[in-house]
Design a protein around this motif. Structure first.
Motif, PDB file in Angstrom:
ATOM      1  N   PRO A  79       0.813  -1.224   0.000  1.00 53.81           N
ATOM      2  CA  PRO A  79       0.000   0.000   0.000  1.00 53.81           C
ATOM      3  C   PRO A  79       0.845   1.272   0.000  1.00 53.81           C
ATOM      4  CG  PRO A  79      -0.077  -1.077   2.155  1.00 53.81           C
ATOM      5  CD  PRO A  79       0.581  -2.026   1.210  1.00 53.81           C
ATOM      6  N   ARG A  80       2.009   1.217   0.663  1.00 56.42           N
ATOM      7  CA  ARG A  80       2.850   2.414   0.676  1.00 56.42           C
ATOM      8  C   ARG A  80       3.365   2.732  -0.716  1.00 56.42           C
ATOM      9  NH1 ARG A  80       5.389   5.711   4.634  1.00 56.42           N
ATOM     10  NH2 ARG A  80       6.159   7.458   3.424  1.00 56.42           N
ATOM     11  N   HIS A  81       3.710   1.713  -1.494  1.00 52.06           N
ATOM     12  CA  HIS A  81       4.172   1.942  -2.866  1.00 52.06           C
ATOM     13  C   HIS A  81       3.061   2.576  -3.701  1.00 52.06           C
ATOM     14  CE1 HIS A  81       6.124   1.355  -6.723  1.00 52.06           C
ATOM     15  NE2 HIS A  81       5.068   0.705  -7.146  1.00 52.06           N
ATOM     16  N   LEU A  82       1.827   2.066  -3.557  1.00 52.29           N
ATOM     17  CA  LEU A  82       0.709   2.649  -4.310  1.00 52.29           C
ATOM     18  C   LEU A  82       0.470   4.093  -3.889  1.00 52.29           C
ATOM     19  CD1 LEU A  82      -1.778  -0.371  -4.293  1.00 52.29           C
ATOM     20  CD2 LEU A  82      -0.314   0.398  -6.172  1.00 52.29           C
ATOM     21  N   LEU A  83       0.590   4.359  -2.587  1.00 46.16           N
ATOM     22  CA  LEU A  83       0.422   5.726  -2.104  1.00 46.16           C
ATOM     23  C   LEU A  83       1.509   6.641  -2.669  1.00 46.16           C
ATOM     24  CD1 LEU A  83      -1.026   7.744  -0.245  1.00 46.16           C
ATOM     25  CD2 LEU A  83       0.466   6.966   1.616  1.00 46.16           C
ATOM     26  N   ASP A  84       2.741   6.142  -2.708  1.00 45.52           N
ATOM     27  CA  ASP A  84       3.833   6.928  -3.283  1.00 45.52           C
ATOM     28  C   ASP A  84       3.568   7.255  -4.750  1.00 45.52           C
ATOM     29  OD1 ASP A  84       5.239   6.993  -0.931  1.00 45.52           O
ATOM     30  OD2 ASP A  84       6.616   5.372  -1.463  1.00 45.52           O
ATOM     31  N   ARG A  85       3.118   6.249  -5.507  1.00 51.48           N
ATOM     32  CA  ARG A  85       2.845   6.481  -6.930  1.00 51.48           C
ATOM     33  C   ARG A  85       1.732   7.520  -7.105  1.00 51.48           C
ATOM     34  NH1 ARG A  85       6.914   5.899  -9.348  1.00 51.48           N
ATOM     35  NH2 ARG A  85       7.769   5.941  -7.278  1.00 51.48           N
ATOM     36  N   TRP A  86       0.673   7.372  -6.297  1.00 51.85           N
ATOM     37  CA  TRP A  86      -0.445   8.305  -6.391  1.00 51.85           C
ATOM     38  C   TRP A  86       0.002   9.711  -6.010  1.00 51.85           C
ATOM     39  CZ3 TRP A  86      -4.821   9.208  -8.522  1.00 51.85           C
ATOM     40  CH2 TRP A  86      -5.748  10.074  -7.954  1.00 51.85           C
ATOM     41  N   SER A  87       0.801   9.814  -4.950  1.00 52.59           N
ATOM     42  CA  SER A  87       1.294  11.123  -4.521  1.00 52.59           C
ATOM     43  C   SER A  87       2.157  11.763  -5.596  1.00 52.59           C
ATOM     44  CB  SER A  87       2.095  10.983  -3.225  1.00 52.59           C
ATOM     45  OG  SER A  87       1.286  10.508  -2.167  1.00 52.59           O
ATOM     46  N   ALA A  88       2.998  10.958  -6.257  1.00 52.50           N
ATOM     47  CA  ALA A  88       3.866  11.498  -7.301  1.00 52.50           C
ATOM     48  C   ALA A  88       3.052  12.036  -8.476  1.00 52.50           C
ATOM     49  CB  ALA A  88       4.832  10.415  -7.779  1.00 52.50           C
ATOM     50  N   LEU A  89       1.963  11.352  -8.819  1.00 55.71           N
ATOM     51  CA  LEU A  89       1.132  11.804  -9.930  1.00 55.71           C
ATOM     52  C   LEU A  89       0.427  13.119  -9.605  1.00 55.71           C
ATOM     53  CD1 LEU A  89      -0.467   8.415 -11.046  1.00 55.71           C
ATOM     54  CD2 LEU A  89       1.235   9.748 -12.290  1.00 55.71           C
ATOM     55  N   SER A 144      15.355   0.963  -2.667  1.00 58.59           N
ATOM     56  CA  SER A 144      14.728   2.198  -2.204  1.00 58.59           C
ATOM     57  C   SER A 144      13.441   2.516  -2.966  1.00 58.59           C
ATOM     58  CB  SER A 144      15.697   3.370  -2.369  1.00 58.59           C
ATOM     59  OG  SER A 144      16.920   3.109  -1.710  1.00 58.59           O
ATOM     60  N   ALA A 145      12.520   3.163  -2.247  1.00 60.14           N
ATOM     61  CA  ALA A 145      11.325   3.680  -2.907  1.00 60.14           C
ATOM     62  C   ALA A 145      11.668   4.884  -3.768  1.00 60.14           C
ATOM     63  CB  ALA A 145      10.285   4.064  -1.856  1.00 60.14           C
ATOM     64  N   ASN A 146      12.706   5.606  -3.366  1.00 62.01           N
ATOM     65  CA  ASN A 146      13.102   6.812  -4.087  1.00 62.01           C
ATOM     66  C   ASN A 146      14.566   7.092  -3.774  1.00 62.01           C
ATOM     67  OD1 ASN A 146      12.769   9.025  -5.734  1.00 62.01           O
ATOM     68  ND2 ASN A 146      11.892  10.333  -4.148  1.00 62.01           N
ATOM     69  N   GLU A 147      15.285   7.664  -4.706  1.00 59.89           N
ATOM     70  CA  GLU A 147      16.685   8.036  -4.513  1.00 59.89           C
ATOM     71  C   GLU A 147      16.996   9.233  -5.417  1.00 59.89           C
ATOM     72  OE1 GLU A 147      19.072   7.274  -2.567  1.00 59.89           O
ATOM     73  OE2 GLU A 147      18.622   5.320  -1.693  1.00 59.89           O
ATOM     74  N   GLY A 148      18.105   9.871  -5.128  1.00 58.54           N
ATOM     75  CA  GLY A 148      18.663  10.818  -6.077  1.00 58.54           C
ATOM     76  C   GLY A 148      19.642  10.039  -6.939  1.00 58.54           C
ATOM     77  N   LEU A 149      20.895  10.055  -6.521  1.00 55.91           N
ATOM     78  CA  LEU A 149      21.901   9.145  -7.056  1.00 55.91           C
ATOM     79  C   LEU A 149      22.724   8.738  -5.834  1.00 55.91           C
ATOM     80  CD1 LEU A 149      24.066   9.655 -10.259  1.00 55.91           C
ATOM     81  CD2 LEU A 149      24.748   8.249  -8.338  1.00 55.91           C
ATOM     82  N   ALA A 150      22.511   7.501  -5.388  1.00 56.08           N
ATOM     83  CA  ALA A 150      23.016   7.078  -4.076  1.00 56.08           C
ATOM     84  C   ALA A 150      24.540   7.121  -4.033  1.00 56.08           C
ATOM     85  CB  ALA A 150      22.516   5.681  -3.737  1.00 56.08           C
ATOM     86  N   LEU A 151      25.067   7.927  -3.124  1.00 58.66           N
ATOM     87  CA  LEU A 151      26.508   8.032  -2.954  1.00 58.66           C
ATOM     88  C   LEU A 151      27.122   6.705  -2.558  1.00 58.66           C
ATOM     89  CD1 LEU A 151      29.076   9.778  -2.785  1.00 58.66           C
ATOM     90  CD2 LEU A 151      28.423  10.366  -0.446  1.00 58.66           C
ATOM     91  N   VAL A 152      26.398   5.923  -1.760  1.00 54.10           N
ATOM     92  CA  VAL A 152      26.946   4.643  -1.318  1.00 54.10           C
ATOM     93  C   VAL A 152      27.114   3.682  -2.494  1.00 54.10           C
ATOM     94  CG1 VAL A 152      24.709   3.567  -0.777  1.00 54.10           C
ATOM     95  CG2 VAL A 152      26.751   2.889   0.491  1.00 54.10           C
ATOM     96  N   GLY A 153      26.334   3.867  -3.551  1.00 52.82           N
ATOM     97  CA  GLY A 153      26.516   3.047  -4.748  1.00 52.82           C
ATOM     98  C   GLY A 153      27.846   3.335  -5.424  1.00 52.82           C
ATOM     99  N   ILE A 154      28.230   4.618  -5.469  1.00 51.99           N
ATOM    100  CA  ILE A 154      29.537   4.995  -6.028  1.00 51.99           C
ATOM    101  C   ILE A 154      30.652   4.395  -5.182  1.00 51.99           C
ATOM    102  CG2 ILE A 154      31.069   6.952  -6.506  1.00 51.99           C
ATOM    103  CD1 ILE A 154      28.583   8.614  -7.127  1.00 51.99           C
TER     104      ILE A 154
END
Length: 525
Positions: free
Chosen positions: A119-129, A427-437
């Motif tokens: 449900p949180r993912h659906l809420l995130d998608r709806w909020s983004a729209l 993650s549900a959302n990221e910028g560009l994760a520094l830890v990935g670099i």
């Protein structure tokens, strides 16, 4: 100073330090006023100051910790203010709460740990729209009034004002601390403000530098007084440049600053577009006509600005890596199927954005699958946050304490990445994760959801869908294939190297920001 009592664990030195921090704020606001400080114990990290006109000779002080009179020549003020715990007694902040109520959350987790994420993912998608319709993106027009004459600048070395969200572990905070270092190297004094009440556990890292002044606005300055305070600070400290790092109150100060200090250079740095309201990039775009330079860390974020706001040529792309230490060729992946072992890692805040329940579900599924094949599996989760108690409970309930290890956020991240095969970033959302670099530099392959700017760092083989069930299923398949298909692992290694080569040809944050810092230092020379 009249001390009535000290809270448990406090010393008189702790009390004096907090009084100095309060005085550093209110003496700048009212340098001539007589101020009566009535100090009590705060319930959390916010001092909740109450300011009222009052004579300093009040015969009946309220009960509390202490009462201090700061002498002055103009009519007096009384400030009732709470004192949060001193730094050495601080614990990690957990301001975020899980989305669902306790019993419902526990019930869903009992069925399967990933269920609360649906449900949180659906809420995130709806909020983004809906975000662009619910939250304005029209830029605030510049001030129409003529700029007021600037006050005489005191004979002090030039300074930069840096505003942060808080001084806790995170990618935006990592960049802000780098900016402090670059500003000092450019010859600027640094005045540092934070907006969110918290332990500010990174504050000791700057405590030894006399050229850095950390003012505790996060504890002791009400939001409505920020414009007056920042204006007086600029006048008193010879501040030539303002750099905003996710500090909401400083954006609200911009109309006043543009009127009172038209020569002030304003920069901001943003990282991630939030689903619910656009986050700091939207706030930045709304104030774009008051900002000289928008610094972003990804081309995804640059496209967001160009798509929604009239930023023209004021946008600066600056990547978060160090040109001096970034290798041209990455080390080979740590993953060695012939060893018959798999080492998983997670580094970050255990908040909803990082989806720790999905993380646990993926780790548990990998442990089950690989143990059935006779392959040893271990996972390490490094970080604190609101969901950590839930993760600890899941580890106990599923008897995985011998397979999943929890580390605090101050553990050695490079050492963990050095001995890990896969870094999980669902993650549900990221910028560009520094830890990935950082992971790639240590041979650890990040497996991340395809959100934000992650595709600028990782090829499709290491990107997963954001939908929780699809992420779980494809995460299992992808790691299984990386482990058992040598050709796929080699193709992935080549694709990662190609993305890395593209990334390191872009300018770094230091390369685009340091010249602005040096220019500001030269103006004040």
């Amino acid at each position: 100073m009249t001390i009535h009592r000290l809270p448990p664990g406090w010393t008189e030195d702790d009390l004096r330090a907090e009084v100095r921090a309060i005085g550093a704020i209110y003496r700048r606001l009212w340098p001539e006023a007589a101020i009566d400080l009535c100090l009590s114990e705060a319930a959390g990290w916010w001092g909740d100051p109450r300011i009222t006109p009052a004579p300093t000779e009040d015969p009946d002080p309220p009960p509390g910790i202490a009462r201090i009179r700061l002498p002055g020549t103009t009519p007096g003020l009384r400030i009732d203010i709470g004192l949060p715990p001193p730094q050495r007694l601080a614990t990690q902040p957990t301001p975020e709460r899980p989305l669902l109520p306790g019993p419902l959350l526990r019930g869903l987790i009992a069925l399967h740990p990933v269920l609360p994420e649906l449900p949180r993912h659906l809420l995130d998608r709806w909020s983004a729209l809906r975000a662009h319709r619910r939250h304005g993106t029209r830029p605030v027009p510049p001030p129409l009034a003529q700029p007021a004459p600037q006050a005489t600048i005191p004979h002090r070395p030039p300074a930069i004002l840096i505003g942060m969200h808080w001084l806790e572990v995170g990618g935006a905070e990592r960049l802000a601390f780098d900016c402090i270092r670059w500003a000092r190297a450019a010859g600027l004094r640094v005045i540092l403000l934070a907006s969110v009440p918290a332990p500010q556990s990174l504050a000791p890292q700057i405590a030894g530098d006399p050229g850095i002044l950390f003012l505790r606005t996060d504890r002791y300055l009400p939001r409505n007084l920020w414009p007056d305070f920042v204006t007086s600070l600029i006048e008193a400290e010879n501040i030539r440049l303002l750099h905003i790092h996710h500090c909401h109150p400083l954006y609200d100060c911009l109309p006043r600053l543009r009127t009172d200090h038209p020569g002030l250079t304003v920069i901001d740095s943003t990282h991630i577009v939030e689903h619910a309201d656009g986050g700091y990039p939207r706030i930045s775009g709304v104030w774009t006509r008051f900002i000289d330079h928008h610094h972003v860390i990804s081309t995804d974020l640059a496209a967001y600005f160009h798509r929604r706001f009239p930023v023209e040529d004021r946008l600066l792309l600056g990547r978060m890596f160090d040109r001096r230490t970034a290798p041209h060729r990455l080390v080979p992946p740590n993953l060695r199927p012939e060893t018959r072992r798999l080492r998983l890692a997670f580094v970050g805040r255990l908040s909803h954005q990082k989806r720790p329940l999905l993380l646990f579900s993926l780790i548990r599924a990998l442990i089950r699958r690989f143990l059935r094949k006779g392959i040893d599996v271990e996972a390490t989760i490094l970080g604190h946050g609101a969901y950590r108690p839930l993760v600890e409970d899941l580890i106990r309930r599923h008897a995985l304490a011998d397979r999943i290890r929890l580390l605090p956020p101050d553990a050695d991240v490079p050492e963990l990445l050095e001995r890990s095969d896969i870094l999980l970033l669902p993650s549900a959302n990221e910028g560009l994760a520094l830890v990935g670099i950082e992971a790639l530099r240590h041979g650890c392959l990040p497996l991340a959801t395809d959100v934000g700017g992650q595709s600028e760092l990782l090829p499709p083989a290491l990107l997963l869908p954001a939908a929780p069930l699809a992420c779980l299923r494809q995460g299992l398949r992808r790691i299984d294939r990386l482990f058992h298909d040598p050709a796929f692992l080699e193709d992935t290694r080549r694709a990662v190297q190609a993305r890395w080569q593209d990334l390191i040809t872009d300018p770094t944050a230091e390369e685009v920001l340091s010249p602005l810092y040096r220019q500001a230092a030269g103006q004040g020379a």
